[in-house]
Motif scaffolding. Sequence first.
Motif, PDB file in Angstrom:
ATOM      1  N   THR A  30       0.682  -1.145  -0.006  1.00 39.59           N
ATOM      2  CA  THR A  30      -0.139   0.152   0.110  1.00 39.59           C
ATOM      3  C   THR A  30       0.723   1.145   0.075  1.00 39.59           C
ATOM      4  N   GLU A  32       4.012   1.251  -0.907  1.00 41.96           N
ATOM      5  CA  GLU A  32       4.607   1.698  -2.311  1.00 41.96           C
ATOM      6  C   GLU A  32       3.743   1.888  -3.544  1.00 41.96           C
ATOM      7  N   GLY A  33       2.660   1.511  -3.374  1.00 40.45           N
ATOM      8  CA  GLY A  33       1.579   2.214  -4.374  1.00 40.45           C
ATOM      9  C   GLY A  33       1.519   3.656  -4.230  1.00 40.45           C
ATOM     10  N   ARG A  34       1.250   4.239  -3.169  1.00 33.73           N
ATOM     11  CA  ARG A  34       1.230   5.470  -2.692  1.00 33.73           C
ATOM     12  C   ARG A  34       2.330   6.264  -3.248  1.00 33.73           C
ATOM     13  N   THR A  36       4.512   5.525  -5.620  1.00 35.15           N
ATOM     14  CA  THR A  36       4.442   5.333  -6.992  1.00 35.15           C
ATOM     15  C   THR A  36       3.639   6.497  -7.630  1.00 35.15           C
ATOM     16  N   GLU A  37       2.424   6.679  -6.944  1.00 35.54           N
ATOM     17  CA  GLU A  37       1.459   7.663  -7.402  1.00 35.54           C
ATOM     18  C   GLU A  37       2.058   8.903  -7.228  1.00 35.54           C
ATOM     19  N   ALA A 115      -2.970  -3.339  -7.719  1.00 30.36           N
ATOM     20  CA  ALA A 115      -3.149  -1.814  -7.745  1.00 30.36           C
ATOM     21  C   ALA A 115      -1.521  -1.420  -7.995  1.00 30.36           C
ATOM     22  N   VAL A 116      -0.472  -2.036  -7.354  1.00 34.75           N
ATOM     23  CA  VAL A 116       0.914  -1.748  -7.391  1.00 34.75           C
ATOM     24  C   VAL A 116       1.390  -2.043  -8.721  1.00 34.75           C
ATOM     25  N   SER A 119       0.068   0.891 -11.091  1.00 30.52           N
ATOM     26  CA  SER A 119       0.566   2.225 -10.751  1.00 30.52           C
ATOM     27  C   SER A 119       2.239   1.989 -11.512  1.00 30.52           C
TER      28      SER A 119
END
Length: 178
Positions: A30, A32-34, A36-37, A115-116, A119
């Motif tokens: 989570t 890491e995805g944030r 990346t965004e 999701a990651v 992204s």
Amino acid sequence: MTPDTLGARQGDLPPEARLRRLDGLTQALTDEGRITEELIAALRRQRAGVAESDYRQVDESVRAMSRILLTLDEARRRRTTLAALITDGENVPLSDLETHLGTPLPPALAAVRAAVRHSAELAAREIAINQRILRRALESGDAFLQRLFSAATPGGVYVPDGDAGSSAPGGVLLNRTA
């Protein structure tokens, strides 16, 4: 994780300890995805700065991307460490976790993993776009400077000192790498 379960093999753990490890991986993904965004947003700000010829915005986006990439590297290391705990130290790609564990992943982990991945693919596309745009901007700038300095010479001819009688056409060559 409790100290007594930290080094335990995944298969030897009680179910609640295994779930805690999977929850830790879910949180790491989570994060890491944030991050990346945030990178994607910085890439878009850079592109907008180039389009508006706003060197400050471009410079700020470059500095932001530098910080974001360092943070992303830390997040990746954290994720790798947590994944190694789950896979008993084996280097297993996230896409193969279910196969390795022999059980389906919790829905939250499966969703954040997807999701990651999405992204990361989007970030790669944004990077490719920015590379093309920045390359074209540099080429346009080089061409502009070439035209500018070629037009600035008297008669468009380069005349070395002491060779005023020469009538050879020429221009100014710029070498940006020097």
